[in-house]
Design a protein around this motif. Structure first.
Motif, mmCIF file in Angstrom:
data_model
loop_
_atom_site.group_PDB
_atom_site.id
_atom_site.type_symbol
_atom_site.label_atom_id
_atom_site.label_comp_id
_atom_site.label_asym_id
_atom_site.label_seq_id
_atom_site.Cartn_x
_atom_site.Cartn_y
_atom_site.Cartn_z
ATOM 1 N N LEU A 84 0.850 -1.198 0.000
ATOM 2 C CA LEU A 84 0.000 0.000 0.000
ATOM 3 C C LEU A 84 0.881 1.241 0.000
ATOM 4 O O LEU A 84 1.825 1.342 0.776
ATOM 5 N N ASP A 85 0.565 2.190 -0.875
ATOM 6 C CA ASP A 85 1.305 3.446 -0.901
ATOM 7 C C ASP A 85 0.427 4.543 -1.488
ATOM 8 O O ASP A 85 -0.394 4.287 -2.375
ATOM 9 N N ALA A 86 0.603 5.765 -0.982
ATOM 10 C CA ALA A 86 -0.138 6.911 -1.510
ATOM 11 C C ALA A 86 0.460 7.410 -2.818
ATOM 12 O O ALA A 86 -0.164 8.204 -3.528
ATOM 13 N N SER A 87 1.671 6.949 -3.145
ATOM 14 C CA SER A 87 2.351 7.357 -4.369
ATOM 15 C C SER A 87 1.969 6.429 -5.524
ATOM 16 O O SER A 87 2.225 5.223 -5.478
ATOM 17 N N GLU A 88 1.362 7.002 -6.556
ATOM 18 C CA GLU A 88 0.973 6.198 -7.719
ATOM 19 C C GLU A 88 2.203 5.633 -8.424
ATOM 20 O O GLU A 88 2.212 4.489 -8.877
ATOM 21 N N GLY A 89 3.272 6.437 -8.481
ATOM 22 C CA GLY A 89 4.499 5.958 -9.113
ATOM 23 C C GLY A 89 5.102 4.782 -8.375
ATOM 24 O O GLY A 89 5.602 3.834 -8.999
ATOM 25 N N ASP A 109 -7.437 6.153 4.362
ATOM 26 C CA ASP A 109 -8.579 5.948 3.455
ATOM 27 C C ASP A 109 -8.799 4.472 3.134
ATOM 28 O O ASP A 109 -9.716 4.129 2.380
ATOM 29 N N PHE A 110 -7.974 3.601 3.687
ATOM 30 C CA PHE A 110 -8.047 2.165 3.394
ATOM 31 C C PHE A 110 -8.717 1.449 4.559
ATOM 32 O O PHE A 110 -8.332 1.617 5.710
ATOM 33 N N SER A 111 -9.734 0.662 4.246
ATOM 34 C CA SER A 111 -10.443 -0.051 5.314
ATOM 35 C C SER A 111 -11.131 -1.286 4.735
ATOM 36 O O SER A 111 -11.080 -1.544 3.534
ATOM 37 N N GLY A 112 -11.743 -2.055 5.610
ATOM 38 C CA GLY A 112 -12.572 -3.173 5.176
ATOM 39 C C GLY A 112 -11.859 -4.495 5.031
ATOM 40 O O GLY A 112 -12.456 -5.486 4.613
#
Length: 235
Positions: A84-89, A109-112
């Motif tokens: 998981l990373d907030a950076s698309e690159g 913003d990640f859940s479930g």
């Protein structure tokens, strides 16, 4: 915000390496992040990172996975691991390198979904940004943890960066903020990021925050320079 980190990772991955990422911090330090280091394999990782990977169990979420070194090592050893990373690159670099499961999002913003091991390496707890965000950050981590799961994180006590007086005390500026709160800006190929907060936590402060959030905090190992690896468990 420009994805400077991701752009640099993709340049290196696709053979366009010409410079490193430059960082500026509120500690008045100018530094560099060498891109080859962000693509290191297990043998080149610090002992604390190697130890964390050896302690991983079950399904794994690698938070702030970067170029995917930790996740790929675990995947290659048979683990079901998600980067998981907030950076698309960064996520595109992970995919190109063969990581099967990735999530491009900010952690909060990640859940479930729940995992047996949450990895926050390379001072991943820094994503909390500020000390007053830490409780909410830990609470969110708990929501991603399976009942018998573990959180493995490394961090550093940056007290050593401040001047010491004759009796061993430290001169810390009286800004009202915790001394481990640092603001960074990154620069790559003449493009600068917006300033962003980053948190370095001494172990006692982490332990107190965990206690307040019903997490057990164990010191697994200490590094050579004020750094440590901790394991957090649900109480």
């Amino acid at each position: 915000m420009a994805d400077i980190f991701g752009k640099a990772l993709l340049d290196y991955h696709f053979g366009n390496y010409s410079e490193d990422i430059k960082t500026y911090s509120s500690l008045d330090e100018e530094d560099y992040i060498p891109l080859p280091y962000l693509f290191r394999d297990f043998d080149k990782m610090p002992i604390l990172e190697q130890k964390a990977l050896e302690l991983a169990t079950g399904t794994v979420l690698d938070i702030g996975c970067g170029a995917g070194n930790h996740a790929l090592h675990l995947q290659n050893n048979g683990f079901e691991v998600t980067g998981l990373d907030a950076s698309e690159g960064a996520i595109n670099a992970c995919k190109s390198r063969g990581l099967s499961s990735t999530v491009h999002t900010k952690l909060l913003d990640f859940s479930g979904k729940q995992f047996d091991t949450l990895l926050l390496l390379m001072n991943g707890i820094g994503l909390a940004g500020k000390l007053n965000n830490l409780s909410n950050f830990l609470s969110h981590l708990k929501s991603l943890l399976s009942p018998n799961g573990q959180i493995l994180l490394d961090s550093s006590d940056i007290i050593y960066m401040f001047d010491q007086d004759d009796d061993g005390g430290y001169w810390i500026p009286d800004s009202g903020n915790y001394y481990g709160e640092v603001t960074f800006t990154m620069e790559y190929k003449k493009e600068k990021s917006s300033p962003f907060p980053w948190l370095y936590l001494d172990f006692n402060t982490l332990q107190n925050a965990c206690s307040a959030n019903n997490l057990k905090c164990e010191l697994v190992s200490e590094g050579n320079h004020y750094d440590y690896l901790a394991k957090l468990l649900l109480q």
